[in-house]
Write a protein that holds these residues in place. Structure first.
Motif, PDB file in Angstrom:
ATOM      1  N   LYS A 117       2.113   1.591  -3.549  1.00 59.72           N
ATOM      2  CA  LYS A 117       1.009   1.924  -4.460  1.00 59.72           C
ATOM      3  C   LYS A 117       0.547   3.364  -4.264  1.00 59.72           C
ATOM      4  O   LYS A 117       0.328   4.107  -5.228  1.00 59.72           O
ATOM      5  N   SER A 118       0.396   3.749  -3.006  1.00 57.77           N
ATOM      6  CA  SER A 118      -0.109   5.097  -2.742  1.00 57.77           C
ATOM      7  C   SER A 118       0.912   6.159  -3.158  1.00 57.77           C
ATOM      8  O   SER A 118       0.546   7.256  -3.558  1.00 57.77           O
ATOM      9  N   MET A 139       0.843  -1.209   0.000  1.00 56.36           N
ATOM     10  CA  MET A 139       0.000   0.000   0.000  1.00 56.36           C
ATOM     11  C   MET A 139       0.876   1.257   0.000  1.00 56.36           C
ATOM     12  O   MET A 139       0.540   2.253  -0.634  1.00 56.36           O
ATOM     13  N   PHE A 160      -5.899  -4.669  -6.317  1.00 59.38           N
ATOM     14  CA  PHE A 160      -4.624  -3.939  -6.341  1.00 59.38           C
ATOM     15  C   PHE A 160      -4.245  -3.592  -7.777  1.00 59.38           C
ATOM     16  O   PHE A 160      -4.603  -4.307  -8.700  1.00 59.38           O
ATOM     17  N   THR A 194      -6.932   3.342  -1.622  1.00 57.70           N
ATOM     18  CA  THR A 194      -5.503   3.655  -1.664  1.00 57.70           C
ATOM     19  C   THR A 194      -5.251   5.062  -1.130  1.00 57.70           C
ATOM     20  O   THR A 194      -4.300   5.301  -0.377  1.00 57.70           O
ATOM     21  N   LEU A 237      -8.163  -2.637   0.984  1.00 57.36           N
ATOM     22  CA  LEU A 237      -8.203  -2.916  -0.459  1.00 57.36           C
ATOM     23  C   LEU A 237      -8.198  -4.425  -0.699  1.00 57.36           C
ATOM     24  O   LEU A 237      -7.319  -5.143  -0.222  1.00 57.36           O
ATOM     25  N   TRP A 288      -4.537  13.045  -3.855  1.00 60.55           N
ATOM     26  CA  TRP A 288      -5.407  11.936  -3.433  1.00 60.55           C
ATOM     27  C   TRP A 288      -6.813  12.423  -3.115  1.00 60.55           C
ATOM     28  O   TRP A 288      -7.796  11.704  -3.359  1.00 60.55           O
ATOM     29  N   TYR A 300      -5.385   5.200   2.608  1.00 65.27           N
ATOM     30  CA  TYR A 300      -4.129   4.757   3.201  1.00 65.27           C
ATOM     31  C   TYR A 300      -3.136   5.916   3.234  1.00 65.27           C
ATOM     32  O   TYR A 300      -2.492   6.180   4.252  1.00 65.27           O
TER      33      TYR A 300
END
Lengths: 592, 592
Positions: free
Chosen positions: A352-353, A349, B592, A558, B587, A531, A561
Motif C-alpha cells: 500500500k505504501s 502495508m 485499508f 500509511t 491502520l 508521503w 509506515y
C-alpha cells in the motif's frame, strides 16, 4: 477472477489537496476544479472497471495470432478499443488544433493509471499512439501534423516506435536499417525491427510507424540516425489510406506476459518513408517519444501494483486462517481473517505504501511536465528530465515487487492462473525491461541527467526537500514522523551525489557501479517527500475538519509506515555506492 | 534454449576444502573421498545436463493433462524417470536395509541441486517420494517399512504429501478430511485435498499418498490429526498392487509455473487408509516430511538461480553493446560484450555471490543433518531445526530474486519464452509459497525455533560465528575483507535477537511484525559466515599452492563482493525490526 476498483477518491485527494492544482499557476489548470476532475475520473474509472478489466484475463489467455501478415487481437478488443476512441480518450491531452481535448498531461496520467491497472496489454495499443503523436507534434512538419495527428487523435490510425534491431537495442549506434533518398523527397526504408509493440493489429485502419534508420553516407553511430514516418497504408493528401506500403509483420514474440499486445518483428522492404525533422537528427525526436514512454512505463509498473494490491487486500480480508493475538477478530467463525496477523499486515502495508507513494510521485512528475510545457518553465523541464529515469526505473522495480508481494498474500492460490495475480506479475515484469532496461535508466540518471547544467536540477530537488522541511518543522508530529526521516534520507542522497562528483572524475567506474543503487536511493527520497506532502495535506484537512477523517487518518498511518520501514533503505544504498567499483570489477571476466 | 553446466568443481571444493568432510567425524563420511564424490557428481551432472535439462522447456510448454482421472506427463518424462530410478538415484541416501544406497544426505543434496537446476518440475516426482519415504521410515511400523520402502526406493512406487484442503492450508487445525476406524484396523478416508504435487501421474505403477485426517471424536485442532498411508492401489502382503483404492485426481491446477508437475485436487471417497504411528499424533510425523521438504524447497529456490545465472553470464559474454570505459575489450568488433559495463557486472556479481553462498549454506545444513542423524548429535539437530526456516525462506526469496536479475541481464530477450529465463522465474516463484509460505517460515523461526530450549541453538550459532572470527583474526586480509563485516552483521543479528527477547514478552506483535526481516537478517549472516569460510579455504589453498589458483582467487573476489555489497543489508533489517509493530498495525483493517 481478480477485480478492479478505480481509486478515484485517492486521486482526487492527490490532485486537489496534495498537489493543489487549483493554485498551481499552470495554464489550463484553472479548468480542473474538483467537480470537473471527479466527472472525468469517474467516467474513466467506469470504463476501466466495466469495459477493460473484464478483458484482461481473457486477453492474456487468448493472446494475439499472426496469419499471413495480419494480427488478430483477442476477442472483445476491437469493441473496447472502439469505445476508448469514440470517448475521445486517446486525444485527452492532445492539441485542440488537431482535434484533441487539450487537457493537462496530469489528467491524462490519472486516467491512464486506471486504464493500465485494468488492462495493460490493451492500453498499449493507444499508449504507443500517444508517444508517436507527441513526436510528430514536436518535430513533424505542418503538413505531417495536419495529415497524421487528427486521425491518430481520433483513434482511427495508431502509432508505433521502431528502434531495436536483432543485434542492437541499447546501442542504437549499431542500427543497420537504411533510408535511401528518392527523387520525390521520400526515402526507401529497408531493414528489420524487433520488439515493435502494436506493430500490427486489427484495431485501426492504418498504422503510423515511426522508424529510426540511417541515410547512407551520414555520420557514424547515433549521430547518423534519422527518424521517418512509415505508414502501413500510404495516405493521399486528404488522409485516405491508399496503397499498401512495403512493410510487414513477419513474426510475433512469444512472451512471458502482455500476451494481448502484439510484439512484432517488422520487416521493411524498400518501404516509403517520410523524414521527420532534419536528416541525422532522429535521436532528438526519438527522445521526445522515449521520455514520454518512460514516464508511461513507470506508471505501468506501479499501476499493476495497484490492482495486485487491491486483490491481495480482498483476499486478506476474506481468507480465514489462525487467530489474532489477544481477542479473536471473528469469534463466531472457525478462524480469523489473515489480515489480523502482523506479518500479513506488514506485507499489505508494504504494498500500500509503495503504490500510493508511487502514484503521488508520478502525478507530481506529470504536474512538472505541465509546468514545463504549458508554463514554459525550464527549471521544471530540467527537473522532470532528471526524475524521468527514477520514475521509470524505481517505480517499475517497486511495481513488480508489489505484484510479487500481492501474489504472496494469496499463498498457493496466488500461483494459480484463475486468481489472476500471476498475470499481474508476468505483465509487470516487462516494465523493468522495455524503453531502456532499468540498468540503462540508472546510467542515464548518473551519467547524463545528474551532471547536466552543473547539477542544477539536482540542487533544485534538494532545495525543494529542504524548503518543505523548513516550512513545516513547526508541526511536531509531522517533524518526528516524516520530516526527520526525510532529512536523514536526503542526507544519504546528498552524500551519494557528492561521492559521484568527487569519484566520478577520478574513476568513472565508481559512479557507474553505484548507479543502480543511486536510482533506488533517489526513488526512496522522492517517495519520502511525497508521503511527507501527503501527511501535511491530510493533517491540514483534519485540522480544518474538511474531508473524510478516516480517509485522512489512513493516509498518515500509511505514510508513517513508509517512513519507518521503507525509507531507511537509503542507508543501505549509500553503503553500497560508497563501496565503489572495486569489488564489482575485481573478478576477471574469464574467471566468472 | 537455455543451457546447463553442472557446477561439479564448485561442489568438490565445498565438500572437501570448505566443509572438510574427510575430517568431519560423521559416520559414513569416511567413504566420501575426493575421487568417490567426483565420480558420483560427474555422473549425476551428466544425467542432469543430458537427460533432464533438455526436457525442461518442452515439459513446461506441454504440461500435464488429466483425462478421466489419469494424468499424462509430458513427452520424454517416463523415459527420463526410468533412467533416474534405474540408476538408484531415488534411494541414494536411503536405508540399505530396504535397498537404499546409504549415502549421506549431503551427497544427496549435491546431486539434488543438479537435478533441480536441470528440471525442477520433473525432479519433484521423486522429491516427494523421498519425503514420504522418510516419514514412513521414521514413524511407520516394521511391516509398513518392509512393504512400502523397497518399492519407493526402487522408484516403482512414488509418494505424496496430502495436507491442504480448500478452506485451509496454513491452519491445519481446520481440516475436515475424516478417517473412520474399521473393524479390520484400517480407516475409511473421506475428504478433498488440494495442491497435491505428483498426486497422479503415469510414471509409476503405484502412488503412496500420505494423508492427514481426523478420526471422529478426537481432540480439536491439530491435536486431533492423524497420518495415514492411502495407496492408489491396495498392495497385497507381497507388495503386488491389488484393487484400486477409492481415491481419484479430480482436477489439475493451472499454474504460473512448474507446468510439468501435476498439481492435483485429490478426492478421497471412503478410501482405505493405514494409520502411521499413533492416532492423533499425525502432526509429528508430518513434520518429519515437512522439515525435509523445506530444506528441499530452499534448494529448489537457489538451484533455479544457479541455472538462470549461468545463462545470464553466457549472454553477457556474447552480447555486444556499447564500449568499455577506457580501452575497448573487443576492438575488432562493432561493440564490446556487455559484461564490461559496471552495472551489468554488478548484476552478475550479485547473482553469483548469492547462488554460491546459498549452495554453501545448504550444504552446511545437509552436513548438520548428517551430524544429527548419523552422529546422533542433539545440538546439530537443534541447530538445523533453527536454520531450516532460514534456508527455506531466505534462499527461495533470494533464488527468485536471482532468476529475475538473470532475466534482466538479457534485456528484451529475457522476456521471450525461447530464451528460457522466464521459465526459471515462473518455476522459482512457487518455492516462496509452498511447504509453508515464507511468511510462515519467519513465524516458525521467531515464534517456535528461536525460543526453543531457552534459545540454546541461537547461542550455539553465535558461538560458531565468534569462534570462526577468533580463530582467523590473525589473517589480516581475511579480517578486513570478511571477519570485520561478519562481526558487524552478527552484532545486528544479536541486537535483533535481544529485541525479540525483551519485546516478545511485552508485546508479541513486535516480534511477529519483525519476523520476516529477522529471517532475512539471519540469512545474510549465514551467507556471510559461508563466504568467510570459503575465503579461508581458498586462501589456505593458495598458500599451500594446491588447487587452481584462478578458481580460488575467484572465490575470494566473489566473497568480497558479498561482504561489501550484500551483507550491509543487515542494518536495514535491524532498523525495520526495531521500529516495532506500531506502524505495521496502526491502520484499522477497515481503513485499508
Amino acid at each position: 477472477m481478480p477485480t478492479y476498483t478505480p481509486p478515484t477518491d485517492e486521486m482526487q485527494f492527490l490532485l486537489h489537496d496534495v498537489l493543489d492544482i487549483g493554485n498551481a499557476g499552470i495554464p489550463g489548470y484553472d479548468e480542473l476544479d474538483r467537480d470537473f476532475t471527479a466527472a472525468v475520473l469517474d467516467e474513466a474509472g467506469r470504463i476501466a472497471a466495466e469495459v477493460l478489466a473484464p478483458l484482461n484475463a481473457t486477453g492474456d489467455a487468448e493472446g494475439c495470432t499472426l496469419d499471413n501478415g495480419a494480427v488478430r487481437t483477442p476477442a472483445g478488443f476491437r469493441e473496447a478499443y472502439g469505445q476508448i476512441a469514440a470517448g475521445g480518450w486517446i486525444g485527452l491531452d492532445a492539441d485542440p488544433a488537431y482535434g484533441g481535448q487539450g487537457m493537462p498531461y496530469l489528467l491524462n496520467t490519472a486516467v491512464g493509471e486506471m486504464f493500465v491497472s485494468a488492462n495493460m496489454a490493451m492500453n498499449m495499443y493507444w499508449g504507443l499512439t500517444h508517444g508517436a503523436m507527441s513526436a510528430i507534434h514536436v518535430h513533424g512538419s505542418e503538413a505531417q501534423k495536419a495529415l497524421y495527428l487528427p486521425k491518430m487523435i481520433e483513434g482511427i490510425w495508431s502509432g508505433t516506435m521502431n528502434l531495436t534491431e536483432p543485434h542492437c537495442g541499447t546501442d542504437l549506434g549499431l542500427i543497420r536499417t537504411r533510408a535511401e533518398p528518392q527523387p520525390d523527397g521520400t526515402y526507401r526504408i529497408t531493414g528489420t525491427k524487433i520488439w515493435i509493440s502494436a506493430g500490427e493489429h486489427d484495431l485501426t485502419e492504418n498504422i503510423v510507424h515511426l522508424v529510426l534508420a540511417k541515410i547512407p553516407g551520414g555520420p557514424e553511430g547515433t549521430k547518423g540516425i534519422s527518424l521517418f514516418i512509415v505508414p502501413k497504408f500510404l495516405p493521399d493528401a486528404d488522409g485516405n489510406p491508399g496503397p499498401r506500403n512495403a512493410l510487414e509483420c513477419v513474426g510475433l514474440e512469444h512472451k512471458m506476459g502482455i500476451h494481448a499486445n502484439a510484439t512484432c518483428v517488422m520487416s521493411y522492404e524498400g518501404a516509403t518513408g517520410f523524414l521527420v525533422g532534419e536528416e541525422h537528427k532522429g535521436m532528438r525526436a526519438m527522445f521526445t517519444m522515449m521520455n514520454e514512454a518512460r514516464l508511461g512505463v513507470g506508471l505501468q509498473g506501479y499501476a499493476q501494483g495497484v490492482v495486485a494490491y487491491q486483490n491481495a487486500l480482498a483476499w486478506a480480508r476474506e481468507r480465514l486462517q489462525g487467530r489474532a493475538l489477544g481477542a479473536p477478530a471473528n469469534p463466531d467463525g472457525p478462524a480469523d481473517p489473515i489480515m489480523v496477523h502482523p506479518d500479513v499486515r506488514r506485507n499489505l502495508m508494504h504494498q500500500k505504501s509503495l503504490v500510493e507513494g508511487a502514484r503521488a510521485f508520478t502525478f507530481w512528475g506529470a504536474q512538472l511536465i505541465d509546468r514545463a510545457h504549458r508554463g514554459h518553465d525550464d527549471r521544471a523541464e530540467a527537473l522532470i528530465s532528471l526524475l524521468t529515469p527514477v520514475i521509470k526505473g524505481f517505480l517499475t522495480d517497486k511495481g513488480f515487487e508489489t505484484t510479487v508481494l500481492a501474489q504472496q498474500t494469496l499463498g498457493g492460490t496466488g500461483f494459480t492462473r484463475a486468481a489472476g495475480l500471476e498475470q499481474f506479475v508476468r505483465d509487470a515484469r516487462i516494465t523493468m525491461i522495455y524503453e531502456g532496461t532499468n540498468g540503462i535508466q540508472s546510467l542515464d540518471l548518473v551519467g547524463r541527467k545528474l551532471p547536466q547544467d552543473g547539477g542544477r536540477a539536482m540542487r533544485d530537488f534538494f532545495e525543494i526537500v529542504k524548503g518543505f522541511i523548513r516550512e513545516n518543522e513547526g508541526d511536531a508530529e509531522l517533524k518526528s514522523g516524516f520530516l526527520d526521516p526525510l532529512k536523514t534520507a536526503s542526507k544519504d542522497l546528498q552524500a551519494a551525489t557528492m561521492y559521484f562528483v568527487e569519484q566520478g572524475m577520478k574513476n568513472p567506474a565508481d559512479a557507474l557501479a553505484g548507479s543502480y543503487d543511486f536510482m533506488h536511493l533517489f526513488g526512496h527520497v522522492c517517495l519520502g517527500l511525497m508521503w511527507a506532502r501527503i501527511a501535511r495535506a491530510a493533517r491540514a484537512g483534519l485540522a480544518a475538519g474538511t474531508g473524510d477523517a478516516a480517509f485522512l487518518t489512513a493516509r498518515i498511518a500509511t505514510g508513517r509506515y513508509y517512513m519507518a520501514r521503507q525509507l531507511p533503505a537509503t542507508g543501505l544504498h549509500l553503503a553500497r555506492i560508497t563501496s565503489g567499483a572495486e569489488t564489482v570489477m575485481a573478478l576477471d571476466p574469464d574467471a566468472f
